[in-house]
Design a protein around this motif. Sequence first.
Motif, short mmCIF file in Angstrom:
data_model
loop_
_atom_site.label_atom_id
_atom_site.label_comp_id
_atom_site.label_asym_id
_atom_site.label_seq_id
_atom_site.Cartn_x
_atom_site.Cartn_y
_atom_site.Cartn_z
N TYR A 30 115.49 55.99 107.38
CA TYR A 30 114.64 56.99 106.73
C TYR A 30 115.49 58.11 106.14
O TYR A 30 116.32 58.70 106.81
CB TYR A 30 113.64 57.53 107.75
CG TYR A 30 112.95 58.82 107.35
CD1 TYR A 30 112.12 58.86 106.24
CD2 TYR A 30 113.14 59.98 108.08
CE1 TYR A 30 111.49 60.04 105.87
CE2 TYR A 30 112.51 61.15 107.73
CZ TYR A 30 111.69 61.18 106.62
OH TYR A 30 111.07 62.34 106.26
N ASP A 31 115.26 58.38 104.86
CA ASP A 31 115.98 59.43 104.14
C ASP A 31 114.97 60.29 103.38
O ASP A 31 114.50 59.92 102.31
CB ASP A 31 116.98 58.78 103.18
CG ASP A 31 117.84 59.79 102.43
OD1 ASP A 31 117.50 60.99 102.38
OD2 ASP A 31 118.87 59.35 101.87
N LYS A 32 114.63 61.41 103.98
CA LYS A 32 113.62 62.32 103.44
C LYS A 32 113.99 62.80 102.04
O LYS A 32 113.14 62.86 101.15
CB LYS A 32 113.46 63.49 104.40
CG LYS A 32 112.67 64.64 103.89
CD LYS A 32 112.50 65.77 104.88
CE LYS A 32 113.67 65.98 105.81
NZ LYS A 32 113.40 66.90 106.90
N VAL A 33 115.24 63.14 101.82
CA VAL A 33 115.68 63.67 100.53
C VAL A 33 115.50 62.61 99.43
O VAL A 33 115.02 62.91 98.34
CB VAL A 33 117.14 64.17 100.60
CG1 VAL A 33 117.66 64.58 99.23
CG2 VAL A 33 117.25 65.33 101.58
N PHE A 34 115.86 61.38 99.75
CA PHE A 34 115.71 60.30 98.78
C PHE A 34 114.23 60.11 98.41
O PHE A 34 113.89 59.98 97.23
CB PHE A 34 116.29 58.99 99.32
CG PHE A 34 116.16 57.84 98.36
CD1 PHE A 34 117.07 57.68 97.34
CD2 PHE A 34 115.10 56.96 98.45
CE1 PHE A 34 116.95 56.64 96.42
CE2 PHE A 34 114.95 55.91 97.55
CZ PHE A 34 115.88 55.75 96.54
N LEU A 35 113.36 60.08 99.42
CA LEU A 35 111.93 59.91 99.16
C LEU A 35 111.38 61.06 98.32
O LEU A 35 110.63 60.85 97.36
CB LEU A 35 111.15 59.81 100.47
CG LEU A 35 111.19 58.47 101.18
CD1 LEU A 35 110.42 58.55 102.50
CD2 LEU A 35 110.64 57.37 100.32
#
Length: 188
Positions: A114-119
């Motif tokens: 999970y990568d919040k910044v990418f999403l």
Amino acid sequence: SEPGLGFDSRGLGLRAQKKLLGKMTSKKVAMTFIDETTGRVLDNTHKILRQYKESKKDADKILKYIIKSLVKVGILYRNDQFNREELDKIDQFKQKFHTLAMTVVSFHEVEFTYDKVFLKNSLQDCKQLLQGVIDRHLTDKSKFRIGLVFDTFSEPELLDAAFTSTAYKHHMEAIVADLSALLDDGSL
């Protein structure tokens, strides 16, 4: 004359369709435009929003905005209202949204990816592309609604809750299963 400008029957018909559908966003009407699997994705998304925002009213509003936007863009598309540049942006949006859906599935299924910044960045890219598509077709109110939808789903706290909290796991599993089905059958 170009459709939608001045008085022409096609433009008048298109405006009437958009106006009518803007007023009729009940679940029954929406399901005439949205397939069953997508409907389940929206239902489970609503459940996540309701739990996250602790407000049925706020969750209902966001879902209503999603449905209104989908229907209006669909009407414009089916009535050949987009120029070549807008159609190119639609293609870019579809590719970006497809990648976003695959990423959501992957982040849910593969632990510690999970990568919040990418999403958040992917959601904002989708927002910009869609805003470019609708810019000359929809009202400022509709543009605001679309912006609010993307901004809501880009909230870091919501993303963290959906991907890391066990409280949302059941809903996310259902969303991911349906997203996978949509990706597999080429609908997304």
